[in-house]
Write a protein that holds these residues in place. Structure first.
Motif, PDB file in Angstrom:
ATOM      1  N   THR A  98       0.686  -1.276  -0.161  1.00 10.80           N
ATOM      2  CA  THR A  98       0.090  -0.044  -0.054  1.00 10.80           C
ATOM      3  C   THR A  98       0.790   1.078  -0.084  1.00 10.80           C
ATOM      4  OG1 THR A  98      -1.878  -1.151   1.237  1.00 10.80           O
ATOM      5  CG2 THR A  98      -1.815   1.263   1.176  1.00 10.80           C
ATOM      6  N   THR A  99       1.789   1.153   0.685  1.00  3.27           N
ATOM      7  CA  THR A  99       2.834   2.281   0.903  1.00  3.27           C
ATOM      8  C   THR A  99       3.522   2.384  -0.366  1.00  3.27           C
ATOM      9  OG1 THR A  99       3.147   2.236   3.298  1.00  3.27           O
ATOM     10  CG2 THR A  99       4.795   3.329   1.997  1.00  3.27           C
ATOM     11  N   LEU A 100       3.928   1.431  -1.111  1.00  2.00           N
ATOM     12  CA  LEU A 100       4.970   1.625  -2.096  1.00  2.00           C
ATOM     13  C   LEU A 100       3.853   2.025  -3.396  1.00  2.00           C
ATOM     14  CD1 LEU A 100       6.720  -1.841  -1.819  1.00  2.00           C
ATOM     15  CD2 LEU A 100       7.536   0.364  -1.350  1.00  2.00           C
ATOM     16  N   ALA A 101       2.624   1.452  -3.404  1.00  2.00           N
ATOM     17  CA  ALA A 101       1.685   1.922  -4.341  1.00  2.00           C
ATOM     18  C   ALA A 101       1.459   3.489  -4.444  1.00  2.00           C
ATOM     19  CB  ALA A 101       0.434   1.340  -4.266  1.00  2.00           C
ATOM     20  N   LYS A 102       1.252   3.786  -3.006  1.00  2.00           N
ATOM     21  CA  LYS A 102       1.181   5.397  -2.929  1.00  2.00           C
ATOM     22  C   LYS A 102       2.362   6.249  -3.508  1.00  2.00           C
ATOM     23  CE  LYS A 102       0.266   8.888   0.950  1.00  2.00           C
ATOM     24  NZ  LYS A 102       0.182   9.001   2.014  1.00  2.00           N
ATOM     25  N   ASP A 103       3.661   5.753  -3.129  1.00  2.00           N
ATOM     26  CA  ASP A 103       4.893   6.437  -3.593  1.00  2.00           C
ATOM     27  C   ASP A 103       4.684   6.411  -5.116  1.00  2.00           C
ATOM     28  OD1 ASP A 103       5.583   6.917  -1.001  1.00  2.00           O
ATOM     29  OD2 ASP A 103       6.933   5.091  -0.891  1.00  2.00           O
ATOM     30  N   LEU A 104       4.358   5.401  -5.748  1.00  2.00           N
ATOM     31  CA  LEU A 104       4.371   5.135  -7.100  1.00  2.00           C
ATOM     32  C   LEU A 104       3.208   6.434  -7.632  1.00  2.00           C
ATOM     33  CD1 LEU A 104       4.833   1.688  -8.279  1.00  2.00           C
ATOM     34  CD2 LEU A 104       6.415   3.221  -8.525  1.00  2.00           C
ATOM     35  N   VAL A 105       2.211   6.156  -7.179  1.00  2.00           N
ATOM     36  CA  VAL A 105       1.113   7.207  -7.740  1.00  2.00           C
ATOM     37  C   VAL A 105       1.927   8.744  -7.536  1.00  2.00           C
ATOM     38  CG1 VAL A 105      -1.051   8.082  -7.149  1.00  2.00           C
ATOM     39  CG2 VAL A 105      -0.822   5.563  -7.099  1.00  2.00           C
ATOM     40  N   GLU A 106       2.249   8.938  -6.440  1.00  2.00           N
ATOM     41  CA  GLU A 106       2.837  10.472  -6.339  1.00  2.00           C
ATOM     42  C   GLU A 106       3.805  10.844  -7.384  1.00  2.00           C
ATOM     43  OE1 GLU A 106       4.369  10.898  -2.491  1.00  2.00           O
ATOM     44  OE2 GLU A 106       2.476  10.379  -1.463  1.00  2.00           O
ATOM     45  N   LEU A 107       4.739   9.818  -7.694  1.00  2.00           N
ATOM     46  CA  LEU A 107       5.498   9.935  -8.668  1.00  2.00           C
ATOM     47  C   LEU A 107       5.138  10.225 -10.098  1.00  2.00           C
ATOM     48  CD1 LEU A 107       8.869  10.000  -9.680  1.00  2.00           C
ATOM     49  CD2 LEU A 107       8.811   7.681  -9.522  1.00  2.00           C
ATOM     50  N   ALA A 108       3.992   9.236 -10.274  1.00  2.00           N
ATOM     51  CA  ALA A 108       3.198   9.173 -11.468  1.00  2.00           C
ATOM     52  C   ALA A 108       2.456  10.447 -11.888  1.00  2.00           C
ATOM     53  CB  ALA A 108       2.286   8.069 -11.610  1.00  2.00           C
ATOM     54  N   VAL A 109       1.949  11.139 -10.780  1.00  2.00           N
ATOM     55  CA  VAL A 109       1.144  12.330 -11.056  1.00  2.00           C
ATOM     56  C   VAL A 109       2.218  13.278 -11.438  1.00  2.00           C
ATOM     57  CG1 VAL A 109      -0.188  13.865  -9.619  1.00  2.00           C
ATOM     58  CG2 VAL A 109      -0.596  11.431  -9.369  1.00  2.00           C
ATOM     59  N   LEU A 110       3.284  13.564 -10.518  1.00  2.00           N
ATOM     60  CA  LEU A 110       4.179  14.614 -11.013  1.00  2.00           C
ATOM     61  C   LEU A 110       4.661  14.073 -12.440  1.00  2.00           C
ATOM     62  CD1 LEU A 110       6.594  14.351  -7.993  1.00  2.00           C
ATOM     63  CD2 LEU A 110       4.975  16.087  -8.434  1.00  2.00           C
ATOM     64  N   ALA A 111       4.855  13.199 -13.111  1.00  2.00           N
ATOM     65  CA  ALA A 111       5.191  12.784 -14.213  1.00  2.00           C
ATOM     66  C   ALA A 111       4.274  13.084 -15.579  1.00  2.00           C
ATOM     67  CB  ALA A 111       5.827  11.358 -14.339  1.00  2.00           C
ATOM     68  N   ILE A 112       2.957  12.913 -15.082  1.00  2.00           N
ATOM     69  CA  ILE A 112       1.995  13.428 -16.078  1.00  2.00           C
ATOM     70  C   ILE A 112       2.089  14.453 -16.847  1.00  2.00           C
ATOM     71  CG2 ILE A 112      -0.440  13.568 -16.433  1.00  2.00           C
ATOM     72  CD1 ILE A 112      -1.013  11.345 -14.229  1.00  2.00           C
ATOM     73  N   PRO A 113       2.197  15.583 -16.334  1.00  2.00           N
ATOM     74  CA  PRO A 113       2.410  16.971 -17.222  1.00  2.00           C
ATOM     75  C   PRO A 113       3.243  16.856 -18.441  1.00  2.00           C
ATOM     76  CG  PRO A 113       2.188  17.277 -14.903  1.00  2.00           C
ATOM     77  CD  PRO A 113       2.525  15.897 -14.841  1.00  2.00           C
ATOM     78  N   TYR A 114       4.458  15.921 -18.098  1.00  2.00           N
ATOM     79  CA  TYR A 114       5.488  16.110 -19.015  1.00  2.00           C
ATOM     80  C   TYR A 114       5.398  14.802 -19.890  1.00  2.00           C
ATOM     81  CZ  TYR A 114       7.494  19.061 -15.235  1.00  2.00           C
ATOM     82  OH  TYR A 114       7.751  20.103 -14.331  1.00  2.00           O
ATOM     83  N   GLY A 115       4.361  13.910 -19.715  1.00  2.00           N
ATOM     84  CA  GLY A 115       4.139  12.973 -20.682  1.00  2.00           C
ATOM     85  C   GLY A 115       5.055  11.714 -20.530  1.00  2.00           C
ATOM     86  N   ILE A 116       5.550  11.636 -19.334  1.00  2.00           N
ATOM     87  CA  ILE A 116       6.388  10.566 -18.855  1.00  2.00           C
ATOM     88  C   ILE A 116       5.827   9.452 -18.208  1.00  2.00           C
ATOM     89  CG2 ILE A 116       8.502  10.099 -17.155  1.00  2.00           C
ATOM     90  CD1 ILE A 116       9.450  12.707 -17.994  1.00  2.00           C
ATOM     91  N   ARG A 117       6.297   8.223 -18.391  1.00  2.00           N
ATOM     92  CA  ARG A 117       5.527   7.153 -17.945  1.00  2.00           C
ATOM     93  C   ARG A 117       6.772   6.512 -16.881  1.00  2.00           C
ATOM     94  NH1 ARG A 117       4.943   3.010 -22.825  1.00  2.00           N
ATOM     95  NH2 ARG A 117       7.113   3.836 -23.078  1.00  2.00           N
ATOM     96  N   ILE A 118       6.169   5.863 -15.774  1.00  2.00           N
ATOM     97  CA  ILE A 118       7.022   5.368 -14.840  1.00  2.00           C
ATOM     98  C   ILE A 118       6.978   3.604 -14.669  1.00  2.00           C
ATOM     99  CG2 ILE A 118       7.397   5.002 -11.998  1.00  2.00           C
ATOM    100  CD1 ILE A 118       7.507   7.866 -13.212  1.00  2.00           C
TER     101      ILE A 118
END
Length: 348
Positions: free
Chosen positions: A152-172
């Motif tokens: 759960t914690t790891l998923a939350k971390d990935l989501v936070e990173l993914a949200v930051l990446a979305i405006p740049y068109g970047i995938r995680i």
């Protein structure tokens, strides 16, 4: 953000991944020349030699000469190039001014690759579209401060990173490591990805070494194989293809590993630094696919994925003590080895 010249058929292939203090990148080839290709050969620059004895320029030339169409540019290679170039910075210094110099050096490297017909982009500023996030390996020989295996914690971390990446068109791209502190098997990594709700820019990054290393291999055993390893791997691969969409795996990293005639148990010199047996094996004994001495069933992994419809970049990624061999001839030898094995692996 500028876009990389990615072949339409391979729009899911990654341009950049960051792994274990490294930056790697691999972009598609020109549409005009590779529109019908299903498997594109690439290589990680660290697989051609370490940064202490070997220069990036020679690595790129060697990779191009043996037929690789892309590279994974590792952070240490970029830093080494930056420190040697006119963009001089202090090693491991990351001020804003240093960041600008690194980006400038990266642009130089990209121009060099263009002249050698190798396609790459480095970081978002240069057109990257995917960042690879490996599972944490912990602190060798010391406490694992702050590390968790809680999905759960790891998923939350990935989501936070993914949200930051979305405006740049970047995938995680999330990756399991068979020697990680917690997320060692692909199913654990995919489980974390599923808990993110899969926002659209989170994908899975497979590696033949880590897939086989998690369930099949045991370098501390005299047989080199974990108890029930063959059956476990077979069942695991069938599960992987039934759960993970093939277009969620843009890049396949290819590596084998040597059979340990002297099992990695207490007293073995490779374990003197506090590494686990699998981590020591990974750092010292990886081989390019199909090299003599390798024993992992990587062909079974590739055939299973291809039969399920996978296609994309096939990148040679090898860590080994042999990469510290001095002299330029070592780079060319590694490139030749990898080129021959890469041609076999990309035609499963």
């Amino acid at each position: 953000m500028s876009s990389s010249p990615i072949c339409e058929q391979f729009r899911d292939c990654p341009c950049c991944r960051i792994e274990e203090a490294s930056l790697s990148s691999c972009t598609g080839a020109q549409r005009s020349s590779n529109s019908t290709r299903k498997y594109l050969p690439a290589i990680a620059t660290m697989s051609l030699g370490n940064t202490i004895h070997h220069h990036l320029e020679t690595k790129l030339e060697a990779a191009s000469k043996v037929g690789f169409q892309g590279i994974e540019l590792f952070w240490d290679d970029l830093m080494s190039y930056t420190e040697r170039s006119s963009h001089q910075i202090a090693p491991f210094s990351y001020t804003q001014n240093c960041h600008e110099k690194i980006v400038s050096a990266a642009s130089d490297v990209r121009q060099l690759c263009d002249r050698l017909n190798l396609k790459l982009s480095v970081a978002q500023e240069l057109g990257a579209d995917t960042i690879g996030v490996p599972s944490a390996i912990g602190n060798i020989g010391s406490a694992d401060y702050g590390l968790t295996g809680d999905s759960t914690t790891l998923a939350k971390d990935l989501v936070e990173l993914a949200v930051l990446a979305i405006p740049y068109g970047i995938r995680i791209a999330y990756e399991n490591l068979c020697f990680a502190a917690h997320i060692q098997d692909w199913s654990q990594a995919w489980g974390v990805i599923c808990q993110t709700g899969k926002p659209g820019n989170i994908v899975f990054l497979p590696d033949t070494f880590n897939i086989c290393g998690a369930l099949f291999a045991d370098p501390s055993a005299r047989s080199g194989i974990a108890r029930g390893g063959e059956e476990l791997l077979g069942c695991s691969l069938q599960k992987l293809t039934s759960l993970v969409p093939m277009n969620n795996m843009p890049l396949l990293q290819g590596a084998d590993a040597a059979f340990m005639h002297e099992p990695l148990v207490a007293g073995h010199p490779w374990l003197s630094t506090g590494m686990s047996s699998k981590m020591a094996w990974s750092r010292n004994a990886r081989l390019f696919p199909f090299e003599y001495g390798g024993y992992l069933p990587i062909t079974a992994v590739v055939k299973t994925l291809v039969a399920a419809g996978w296609c994309g970049w096939v990148s040679m990624e090898v860590f080994s003590r042999s990469l510290g061999t001095e002299g330029e001839e070592a780079i060319w030898k590694n490139a030749s080895r990898a080129g021959m094995d890469g041609r076999s692996l990309k035609r499963p």
